[in-house]
Design a protein around this motif. Structure first.
Motif, PDB file in Angstrom:
ATOM      1  N   GLU A  62     -12.336  14.434  -3.816  1.00  0.00           N
ATOM      2  CA  GLU A  62     -13.311  15.355  -3.227  1.00  0.00           C
ATOM      3  C   GLU A  62     -14.040  16.209  -4.260  1.00  0.00           C
ATOM      4  OE1 GLU A  62     -13.340  17.728   0.979  1.00  0.00           O
ATOM      5  OE2 GLU A  62     -11.630  18.071  -0.351  1.00  0.00           O
ATOM      6  N   PRO A  63     -13.343  16.761  -5.275  1.00  0.00           N
ATOM      7  CA  PRO A  63     -14.065  17.555  -6.284  1.00  0.00           C
ATOM      8  C   PRO A  63     -15.106  16.747  -7.061  1.00  0.00           C
ATOM      9  CG  PRO A  63     -11.708  17.992  -6.391  1.00  0.00           C
ATOM     10  CD  PRO A  63     -11.887  16.804  -5.508  1.00  0.00           C
ATOM     11  N   HIS A  64     -14.964  15.431  -7.076  1.00  0.00           N
ATOM     12  CA  HIS A  64     -15.907  14.561  -7.785  1.00  0.00           C
ATOM     13  C   HIS A  64     -17.050  14.103  -6.873  1.00  0.00           C
ATOM     14  CE1 HIS A  64     -13.041  14.231 -11.151  1.00  0.00           C
ATOM     15  NE2 HIS A  64     -12.115  14.173 -10.200  1.00  0.00           N
ATOM     16  N   GLY A  65     -17.006  14.506  -5.597  1.00  0.00           N
ATOM     17  CA  GLY A  65     -18.074  14.160  -4.655  1.00  0.00           C
ATOM     18  C   GLY A  65     -18.072  12.710  -4.223  1.00  0.00           C
ATOM     19  N   ILE A  66     -16.912  12.037  -4.300  1.00  0.00           N
ATOM     20  CA  ILE A  66     -16.826  10.623  -3.939  1.00  0.00           C
ATOM     21  C   ILE A  66     -15.656  10.391  -2.979  1.00  0.00           C
ATOM     22  CG2 ILE A  66     -17.953   9.678  -5.980  1.00  0.00           C
ATOM     23  CD1 ILE A  66     -15.236   9.396  -7.315  1.00  0.00           C
ATOM     24  N   SER A  67     -15.698   9.264  -2.281  1.00  0.00           N
ATOM     25  CA  SER A  67     -14.620   8.940  -1.353  1.00  0.00           C
ATOM     26  C   SER A  67     -14.524   7.426  -1.188  1.00  0.00           C
ATOM     27  CB  SER A  67     -14.874   9.581   0.016  1.00  0.00           C
ATOM     28  OG  SER A  67     -13.779   9.366   0.893  1.00  0.00           O
ATOM     29  N   TRP A  68     -13.322   6.947  -0.843  1.00  0.00           N
ATOM     30  CA  TRP A  68     -13.092   5.515  -0.642  1.00  0.00           C
ATOM     31  C   TRP A  68     -13.722   5.033   0.659  1.00  0.00           C
ATOM     32  CZ3 TRP A  68     -11.710   3.156  -4.774  1.00  0.00           C
ATOM     33  CH2 TRP A  68     -10.836   3.735  -5.689  1.00  0.00           C
ATOM     34  N   VAL A  69     -14.292   3.835   0.623  1.00  0.00           N
ATOM     35  CA  VAL A  69     -14.846   3.185   1.811  1.00  0.00           C
ATOM     36  C   VAL A  69     -14.407   1.725   1.801  1.00  0.00           C
ATOM     37  CG1 VAL A  69     -16.937   2.473   3.022  1.00  0.00           C
ATOM     38  CG2 VAL A  69     -16.847   4.718   1.919  1.00  0.00           C
ATOM     39  N   LEU A  70     -13.817   1.278   2.896  1.00  0.00           N
ATOM     40  CA  LEU A  70     -13.413  -0.117   3.043  1.00  0.00           C
ATOM     41  C   LEU A  70     -14.632  -0.953   3.396  1.00  0.00           C
ATOM     42  CD1 LEU A  70     -11.139  -2.286   3.356  1.00  0.00           C
ATOM     43  CD2 LEU A  70     -10.958  -1.561   5.747  1.00  0.00           C
ATOM     44  N   ILE A  71     -14.837  -2.072   2.683  1.00  0.00           N
ATOM     45  CA  ILE A  71     -15.988  -2.926   2.998  1.00  0.00           C
ATOM     46  C   ILE A  71     -15.588  -4.323   3.477  1.00  0.00           C
ATOM     47  CG2 ILE A  71     -17.537  -1.683   1.468  1.00  0.00           C
ATOM     48  CD1 ILE A  71     -17.278  -4.027  -0.518  1.00  0.00           C
ATOM     49  N   ARG A  72     -14.347  -4.734   3.203  1.00  0.00           N
ATOM     50  CA  ARG A  72     -13.925  -6.039   3.723  1.00  0.00           C
ATOM     51  C   ARG A  72     -12.406  -6.111   3.795  1.00  0.00           C
ATOM     52  NH1 ARG A  72     -16.666 -11.915   2.436  1.00  0.00           N
ATOM     53  NH2 ARG A  72     -15.634 -13.045   4.111  1.00  0.00           N
ATOM     54  N   MET A  73     -11.915  -6.831   4.805  1.00  0.00           N
ATOM     55  CA  MET A  73     -10.473  -6.979   4.963  1.00  0.00           C
ATOM     56  C   MET A  73     -10.179  -8.314   5.644  1.00  0.00           C
ATOM     57  SD  MET A  73      -7.888  -4.165   6.611  1.00  0.00           S
ATOM     58  CE  MET A  73      -6.242  -3.986   5.894  1.00  0.00           C
ATOM     59  N   ARG A  74      -9.247  -9.038   5.076  1.00  0.00           N
ATOM     60  CA  ARG A  74      -8.763 -10.265   5.713  1.00  0.00           C
ATOM     61  C   ARG A  74      -7.277 -10.085   5.998  1.00  0.00           C
ATOM     62  NH1 ARG A  74      -9.716 -14.877   2.130  1.00  0.00           N
ATOM     63  NH2 ARG A  74      -7.766 -14.294   1.136  1.00  0.00           N
ATOM     64  N   ILE A  75      -6.897 -10.341   7.245  1.00  0.00           N
ATOM     65  CA  ILE A  75      -5.515 -10.152   7.680  1.00  0.00           C
ATOM     66  C   ILE A  75      -4.988 -11.467   8.228  1.00  0.00           C
ATOM     67  CG2 ILE A  75      -3.987  -8.773   9.142  1.00  0.00           C
ATOM     68  CD1 ILE A  75      -6.482  -6.874   9.488  1.00  0.00           C
ATOM     69  N   GLU A  76      -3.802 -11.854   7.786  1.00  0.00           N
ATOM     70  CA  GLU A  76      -3.125 -13.047   8.293  1.00  0.00           C
ATOM     71  C   GLU A  76      -1.778 -12.623   8.867  1.00  0.00           C
ATOM     72  OE1 GLU A  76      -3.389 -16.411   5.328  1.00  0.00           O
ATOM     73  OE2 GLU A  76      -4.199 -14.752   4.116  1.00  0.00           O
ATOM     74  N   VAL A  77      -1.492 -13.063  10.090  1.00  0.00           N
ATOM     75  CA  VAL A  77      -0.279 -12.638  10.785  1.00  0.00           C
ATOM     76  C   VAL A  77       0.547 -13.851  11.191  1.00  0.00           C
ATOM     77  CG1 VAL A  77       0.672 -11.310  12.706  1.00  0.00           C
ATOM     78  CG2 VAL A  77      -1.499 -10.609  11.671  1.00  0.00           C
ATOM     79  N   SER A  78       1.768 -13.943  10.664  1.00  0.00           N
ATOM     80  CA  SER A  78       2.690 -14.998  11.091  1.00  0.00           C
ATOM     81  C   SER A  78       3.277 -14.655  12.452  1.00  0.00           C
ATOM     82  CB  SER A  78       3.816 -15.168  10.065  1.00  0.00           C
ATOM     83  OG  SER A  78       3.287 -15.530   8.808  1.00  0.00           O
ATOM     84  N   ARG A  79       3.685 -13.399  12.602  1.00  0.00           N
ATOM     85  CA  ARG A  79       4.117 -12.903  13.914  1.00  0.00           C
ATOM     86  C   ARG A  79       3.955 -11.388  13.926  1.00  0.00           C
ATOM     87  NH1 ARG A  79       8.683 -10.013  14.492  1.00  0.00           N
ATOM     88  NH2 ARG A  79      10.255 -10.034  12.831  1.00  0.00           N
ATOM     89  N   TYR A  80       3.791 -10.838  15.138  1.00  0.00           N
ATOM     90  CA  TYR A  80       3.605  -9.399  15.281  1.00  0.00           C
ATOM     91  C   TYR A  80       4.946  -8.706  15.514  1.00  0.00           C
ATOM     92  CZ  TYR A  80      -1.438 -10.014  15.563  1.00  0.00           C
ATOM     93  OH  TYR A  80      -2.749 -10.326  15.258  1.00  0.00           O
ATOM     94  N   PRO A  81       5.120  -7.494  14.966  1.00  0.00           N
ATOM     95  CA  PRO A  81       6.364  -6.741  15.196  1.00  0.00           C
ATOM     96  C   PRO A  81       6.507  -6.363  16.666  1.00  0.00           C
ATOM     97  CG  PRO A  81       5.060  -5.788  13.393  1.00  0.00           C
ATOM     98  CD  PRO A  81       4.194  -6.779  14.081  1.00  0.00           C
ATOM     99  N   THR A  82       7.738  -6.106  17.081  1.00  0.00           N
ATOM    100  CA  THR A  82       8.021  -5.755  18.466  1.00  0.00           C
ATOM    101  C   THR A  82       8.603  -4.350  18.565  1.00  0.00           C
ATOM    102  OG1 THR A  82      10.193  -6.809  18.282  1.00  0.00           O
ATOM    103  CG2 THR A  82       8.386  -8.152  19.145  1.00  0.00           C
ATOM    104  N   LEU A  83       8.660  -3.840  19.763  1.00  0.00           N
ATOM    105  CA  LEU A  83       9.128  -2.482  20.013  1.00  0.00           C
ATOM    106  C   LEU A  83      10.506  -2.246  19.391  1.00  0.00           C
ATOM    107  CD1 LEU A  83       8.820   0.258  21.434  1.00  0.00           C
ATOM    108  CD2 LEU A  83       9.818  -0.794  23.487  1.00  0.00           C
ATOM    109  N   GLY A  84      10.619  -1.168  18.626  1.00  0.00           N
ATOM    110  CA  GLY A  84      11.886  -0.805  18.009  1.00  0.00           C
ATOM    111  C   GLY A  84      12.195  -1.518  16.712  1.00  0.00           C
ATOM    112  N   GLU A  85      11.395  -2.515  16.348  1.00  0.00           N
ATOM    113  CA  GLU A  85      11.668  -3.274  15.123  1.00  0.00           C
ATOM    114  C   GLU A  85      11.335  -2.444  13.888  1.00  0.00           C
ATOM    115  OE1 GLU A  85      10.619  -7.566  12.996  1.00  0.00           O
ATOM    116  OE2 GLU A  85       9.661  -7.036  14.896  1.00  0.00           O
TER     117      GLU A  85
END
Length: 261
Positions: A62-85
């Protein structure tokens, strides 16, 4: 959660961060499984904790007047987590490319099995002009600590196909609680609205196993957003577009779906 419950064999880079979560009731759908937008939220939390540790968070910049911005993301999921995991996320910066920085994520279960992975690309935004800023030397100095390239995920780079005739359309408006620290729409909602436009039946019967999303422009409070999709020509594959006022393209994406087990 103690260290002994995990057996992840992925070596933590010196510049990386390891964090563990227990899946909460508010993070799952009616099938007691974490949906993609909730998983993305945890990935971002892991990244935030990493940059806080490295003294490179948005508040450090912030003191440098800059901030991170996400411009691309690739996500691969073998399986999704479940409740309590219990799950573990390992994340680390993975390299620089002119104005860009790259970050990897890997998600493990208690047995050390990788259940999801993601590669992402970020840039710095000048907070006054809202334009791309150069990477300062104090950030580039971290290049000496980057893990070997062969241990990192390949960042997404190929262009995505153009959206064809749209088959679904969803409209929404950016609300106050959907803004992030940069004062624009949190990128998690881009993913959520892409998913919502896929239709109730698809969401009931299928799940995304890979998503590649390109963030093009920011959305601000009160803007009306359209989420559209079209078939890509490949089975179980969709193309997506988020647009703002005056048909301003905010994001495009491609998703790959499979039948829920």
């Amino acid at each position: 959660m103690t260290d002994s419950v995990f057996s992840s064999r992925f070596p933590l880079p010196a510049i990386g961060y390891r964090i563990r979560f227990s899946v909460r009731t508010y993070e799952v759908d009616k099938n007691k499984t974490m949906p993609l937008p909730a998983l993305v939220k945890l990935l971002h939390e892991a990244a935030m904790q990493n940059v806080l540790h490295l003294k490179l968070s948005v508040w450090d910049l912030e003191p440098h007047g800059i901030s991170w911005v996400l411009i691309r993301m690739r996500i691969e999921v073998s399986r999704y987590p479940t409740l309590g995991e219990d799950i573990e996320i390992v994340t680390h910066p993975s390299g620089f490319d002119r104005f860009l920085t790259h970050r990897d994520y890997r998600v493990f279960d208690r047995e050390g099995n990788e259940i999801a992975r993601s590669s992402s690309t970020w840039l710095l935004m000048n907070m006054e002009t809202r334009k791309i800023a150069r990477l300062p030397q104090f950030i580039l100095d971290f290049s000496k600590q980057m893990p070997p390239k062969e241990t990192c995920l390949a960042p997404p780079s190929a262009a995505l196909p153009e959206l064809g005739q749209t088959s679904h359309l969803m409209k929404t408006t950016v609300q106050w609680h959907e803004l992030d620290w940069n004062g624009h729409l949190n990128n998690m909602y881009y993913v959520q609205w892409i998913m919502e436009a896929s239709g109730t039946q698809r969401l009931e019967e299928q799940e995304v196993y890979e998503l590649d999303i390109i963030y093009k422009q920011e959305a601000i409070l009160g803007e009306k957003i359209r989420s559209e999709l079209s078939p890509s020509g490949q089975a179980q594959t969709l193309l997506h577009r988020l647009s703002g006022p005056e048909d301003r393209e905010l994001a495009v994406a491609r998703s790959y779906w499979r039948t829920k087990s």
